[in-house]
Design an enzyme around this catalytic site. Sequence first.
Site, PDB file in Angstrom:
ATOM      1  N   SER A  35       0.851  -1.180   0.000  1.00 27.14           N
ATOM      2  CA  SER A  35       0.000   0.000   0.000  1.00 27.14           C
ATOM      3  C   SER A  35       0.889   1.234   0.000  1.00 27.14           C
ATOM      4  CB  SER A  35      -0.890   0.006   1.250  1.00 27.14           C
ATOM      5  OG  SER A  35      -1.617   1.214   1.349  1.00 27.14           O
ATOM      6  N   ARG A  36       0.344   2.361  -0.399  1.00 25.62           N
ATOM      7  CA  ARG A  36       1.113   3.613  -0.322  1.00 25.62           C
ATOM      8  C   ARG A  36       1.431   3.970   1.119  1.00 25.62           C
ATOM      9  NH1 ARG A  36      -3.098   7.056  -3.707  1.00 25.62           N
ATOM     10  NH2 ARG A  36      -4.314   6.020  -2.112  1.00 25.62           N
ATOM     11  N   TYR A  57       6.490  -0.434  -3.950  1.00 29.69           N
ATOM     12  CA  TYR A  57       6.160  -1.443  -4.955  1.00 29.69           C
ATOM     13  C   TYR A  57       7.420  -2.147  -5.451  1.00 29.69           C
ATOM     14  CZ  TYR A  57       3.597  -3.618  -8.822  1.00 29.69           C
ATOM     15  OH  TYR A  57       3.019  -4.523  -9.687  1.00 29.69           O
ATOM     16  N   HIS A  78      -3.122   0.414 -13.210  1.00 30.30           N
ATOM     17  CA  HIS A  78      -3.110  -0.999 -13.586  1.00 30.30           C
ATOM     18  C   HIS A  78      -2.032  -1.356 -14.605  1.00 30.30           C
ATOM     19  CE1 HIS A  78      -7.570  -1.843 -12.301  1.00 30.30           C
ATOM     20  NE2 HIS A  78      -6.818  -1.388 -11.306  1.00 30.30           N
ATOM     21  N   LYS A  96     -10.708  -5.354 -12.931  1.00 32.06           N
ATOM     22  CA  LYS A  96     -11.254  -4.625 -14.073  1.00 32.06           C
ATOM     23  C   LYS A  96     -11.340  -3.137 -13.764  1.00 32.06           C
ATOM     24  CE  LYS A  96     -16.009  -5.329 -12.672  1.00 32.06           C
ATOM     25  NZ  LYS A  96     -15.659  -5.022 -11.340  1.00 32.06           N
TER      26      LYS A  96
END
Length: 137
Positions: A35-36, A57, A78, A96
């Site tokens: 998570s950030r 990340y 994404h 999605k």
Amino acid sequence: MALGWGIVGTGNHVTNWMAPALSRAADTKLAAICSRELPRAQAVAERFGFARAYDSYEQFLRDETVEVVYICTPNALHADQAIRAAKAGKHVLVEKPMALTRTEGEAMIEACEVAGVRLGVGFHLRHHPAQRDAREL
């Protein structure tokens, strides 16, 4: 052998659906969450039993226990996150919409093909009655 899952994102879809489902799935281990905000990642990790929590990340992708990356972040992230995961040799399951443009989607597919990893798109409501009705119309 258990498959190591890493999740990117800590929103409601993760905490209400995916993390609980993965925590109950056979041959699955919750390797890491990213998570950030590290405190948020740590809280979700503790709640569901993830082995590690990250706010980077890059560090998350270097974790060798993460074999599959589930991406549940804002849609605009994404493509970049999926391509980076593929380049790191991780399989990818992205929520999605897969991407915002056809070009991004094609780049994601190509990155996964080149890396020899699988790419999947979560579309959990595809059998919802409203979806069936829309197809019939």
